[in-house]
Design a protein around this motif. Structure first.
Motif, PDB file in Angstrom:
ATOM      1  N   CYS A  55      -4.775 -14.414   1.164  1.00  0.00           N
ATOM      2  CA  CYS A  55      -4.164 -13.438   2.096  1.00  0.00           C
ATOM      3  C   CYS A  55      -2.533 -13.390   1.767  1.00  0.00           C
ATOM      4  N   SER A  56      -2.150 -14.171   0.883  1.00  0.00           N
ATOM      5  CA  SER A  56      -0.664 -14.327   0.291  1.00  0.00           C
ATOM      6  C   SER A  56      -0.357 -13.516  -0.832  1.00  0.00           C
ATOM      7  N   GLN A  57      -1.426 -12.944  -1.143  1.00  0.00           N
ATOM      8  CA  GLN A  57      -1.487 -12.116  -2.550  1.00  0.00           C
ATOM      9  C   GLN A  57      -0.841 -10.420  -2.160  1.00  0.00           C
ATOM     10  N   GLU A  58       0.315 -10.184  -2.366  1.00  0.00           N
ATOM     11  CA  GLU A  58       0.653  -8.953  -2.185  1.00  0.00           C
ATOM     12  C   GLU A  58       0.044  -7.717  -3.339  1.00  0.00           C
ATOM     13  N   VAL A  59      -0.493  -6.718  -2.464  1.00  0.00           N
ATOM     14  CA  VAL A  59      -1.399  -5.623  -3.467  1.00  0.00           C
ATOM     15  C   VAL A  59      -0.694  -4.409  -2.917  1.00  0.00           C
ATOM     16  N   ASN A  60      -0.187  -3.706  -3.950  1.00  0.00           N
ATOM     17  CA  ASN A  60       0.478  -2.431  -4.264  1.00  0.00           C
ATOM     18  C   ASN A  60      -0.111  -1.345  -4.421  1.00  0.00           C
ATOM     19  N   ILE A  61      -0.808  -0.348  -3.523  1.00  0.00           N
ATOM     20  CA  ILE A  61      -1.639   0.645  -3.739  1.00  0.00           C
ATOM     21  C   ILE A  61      -0.791   1.806  -3.171  1.00  0.00           C
ATOM     22  N   THR A  62      -1.051   2.953  -4.249  1.00  0.00           N
ATOM     23  CA  THR A  62      -0.158   4.154  -3.719  1.00  0.00           C
ATOM     24  C   THR A  62      -1.514   5.382  -3.879  1.00  0.00           C
ATOM     25  N   PHE A  63      -1.251   6.325  -2.992  1.00  0.00           N
ATOM     26  CA  PHE A  63      -2.030   7.314  -3.158  1.00  0.00           C
ATOM     27  C   PHE A  63      -1.039   8.785  -3.098  1.00  0.00           C
ATOM     28  N   GLN A  64      -1.353   9.842  -3.842  1.00  0.00           N
ATOM     29  CA  GLN A  64      -0.447  10.877  -4.048  1.00  0.00           C
ATOM     30  C   GLN A  64      -1.135  12.263  -4.036  1.00  0.00           C
ATOM     31  N   PHE A  65      -0.898  13.197  -3.241  1.00  0.00           N
ATOM     32  CA  PHE A  65      -1.423  14.478  -3.086  1.00  0.00           C
ATOM     33  C   PHE A  65      -0.465  15.685  -3.200  1.00  0.00           C
ATOM     34  N   LYS A  66      -0.649  16.331  -4.199  1.00  0.00           N
ATOM     35  CA  LYS A  66       0.141  17.572  -4.389  1.00  0.00           C
ATOM     36  C   LYS A  66       1.616  17.097  -4.838  1.00  0.00           C
ATOM     37  N   GLY A  67       1.816  15.981  -5.439  1.00  0.00           N
ATOM     38  CA  GLY A  67       2.732  15.352  -6.062  1.00  0.00           C
ATOM     39  C   GLY A  67       3.685  14.492  -4.956  1.00  0.00           C
ATOM     40  N   VAL A  68       3.162  14.331  -4.081  1.00  0.00           N
ATOM     41  CA  VAL A  68       3.993  13.503  -2.898  1.00  0.00           C
ATOM     42  C   VAL A  68       3.124  12.188  -2.732  1.00  0.00           C
ATOM     43  N   ARG A  69       4.062  10.911  -3.007  1.00  0.00           N
ATOM     44  CA  ARG A  69       3.379   9.756  -2.921  1.00  0.00           C
ATOM     45  C   ARG A  69       3.246   9.209  -1.343  1.00  0.00           C
TER      46      ARG A  69
END
Length: 423
Positions: free
Chosen positions: A307-321
């Motif tokens: 639970c202490s593991q930080e996970v950084n995920i990103t989505f982007q649509f039409k160039g906007v993150r």
């Protein structure tokens, strides 16, 4: 239909039996179907957040008050009789309907009653009273806010106007209103911003007007809010783009583009765990320390990690993150009776909230962006012409817009406060 996957799965396991604006809340653990429409004073419609697994709001049927899950993945309304007493003075249409979800279903007679929802009154709203055994997590029922093309009640009534869903009745009978809904979801363990959620009908929430300038992602006609993703829409924690090989048949999506390989995403507030292809979930979690992929009773195959593991995920649509808050990338489900989850070193663990697709998608979609995504993007859905019985009031194609609500730097600090981990 797509909705309530995690909630209904847990209910089965635990045998417990998803313009105005309204607030969502909760705690951790052509013509319409009626002849007239009235509107109360505008105001936010509160949503109750139940452990980040479901969001509910209040409605009334013939003056009886009910707490219902909010679900953009279905179109029908059902409520469980309170204290074994059906909605008073409701009218039986003589029809019966069965509404199926990814996991579970409800069925019963189709009745009509006066509905008050989000500041609007619909005099004759069709609904199902399925019986006491259909009780849902922290609620008395469910209100479907998806396209009416998925309505089982309308189908049971032969496609007549009396079977239209709540939103179609509102939009069709108040032609001055914008055909839009917006959803803003909070999270239960946010250490700095305690907030459940807000739903608006026909208007944008004050302070969030910037959403009107965000890219318009055109919706494909059908029974879900679905749009085409870009080839580079998914970014893993290591910064690499994760590609998705679409399984959607070309003829099921009229706007697939020339190569026919753009992934189709469905936005569905009824899914606590977003559903993604296995290679996407692997890209998010497989390389993280002490992560393991297991089958969890009541959930299915899923990644488990500290639970202490930080996970950084990103989505982007039409160039906007649209970065995902690390508090939304994993979830502690111990408070819901799912115990003894451990990581690869035997320590108490959380589940990854982007789960490999856990049921047969039947070639309809590639990804479901559920609550773990929506909590990070204020969401506006413009129905356009996607309304039942809409023959003359042309408002163009439907589309969806997202406004990012997550600042990665602030999110990191909030995660440290809530979960610990590395500074």
């Amino acid at each position: 239909m797509l909705s309530l996957l995690f909630s209904l799965t847990l209910l089965a396991q635990l045998e417990l039996g998803s313009g105005t604006s309204i607030s969502l809340s909760g705690t951790r653990k052509g013509g319409g179907g009626s002849s007239s429409l009235t509107r109360r004073a505008p105001g936010p419609s509160q949503l109750d957040d139940f452990a980040d697994l479901s969001y509910s709001t209040n409605v009334t049927l013939n003056a009886g008050e009910y707490v219902v899950l909010v679900d953009t993945g279905s179109a029908d309304l059902w409520v469980v009789p309170l204290n074994n007493v059906s909605v008073p003075d409701s009218i039986d249409t003589g029809a019966r309907a069965n509404v199926s979800y990814a996991i579970g279903s409800v069925s019963g007679p189709v009745k009509t009653a006066e509905l008050v929802f989000a500041g609007y009154t619909v005099p004759n709203q069709a609904f199902i009273p399925p019986g006491q055994n259909a009780t849902s997590m922290n609620s008395n029922g469910l209100i479907g806010l998806g396209p009416n093309a998925g309505s089982e009640i309308e189908a049971a009534l032969g496609g007549t106007a009396v079977g239209y869903g709540p939103l179609d009745n509102i939009f069709l009978q108040d032609e001055s209103a914008q055909n839009i809904i917006t959803i803003l979801l909070g999270r239960v363990d946010d250490p700095l911003h305690a907030f459940d959620g807000t739903l608006s009908v026909g208007e944008v929430l004050p302070g969030y007007e910037d959403i009107l300038g965000q890219p318009q992602l055109e919706l494909s006609e059908g029974q879900h809010f679905q749009f085409l993703m870009d080839a580079d829409s998914i970014i893993a924690p290591d910064g690499r783009v994760v590609f998705v090989e679409s399984v959607v048949k070309i003829n099921t999506n009229k706007k697939r583009g020339d190569n026919g390989r753009n992934a189709t995403a469905v936005v569905d507030s009824g899914f606590s765990l977003s559903q993604v292809p296995k290679n996407v979930a692997d890209a998010f979690y497989a390389k993280l320390p002490d992560a393991k992929y297991i089958n969890v009773d009541g959930i299915g195959h899923i990644w488990v990690l500290p639970c202490s593991q930080e996970v950084n995920i990103t989505f982007q649509f039409k160039g906007v993150r649209y970065p995902i808050h690390p508090l939304d990338a994993t979830m502690d489900v111990s408070s819901l009776g799912v115990n003894n989850l451990t990581d690869s070193r035997g320590r108490a663990a959380c589940v990854g909230t982007f789960q490999p697709i856990s049921f047969d998608a039947q070639g309809v979609f590639d990804i479901i962006l559920g609550m773990s995504f929506i909590r990070n993007a204020y969401t506006l859905v413009n129905f356009g012409d996607f309304l039942a019985g809409n023959k003359s009031n042309a408002k163009g194609d439907g589309y969806i817009q997202f406004l990012s609500t997550t600042d990665p730097e602030k999110a990191h600090k909030e995660f440290i406060v809530a979960r610990g981990g590395e500074q």
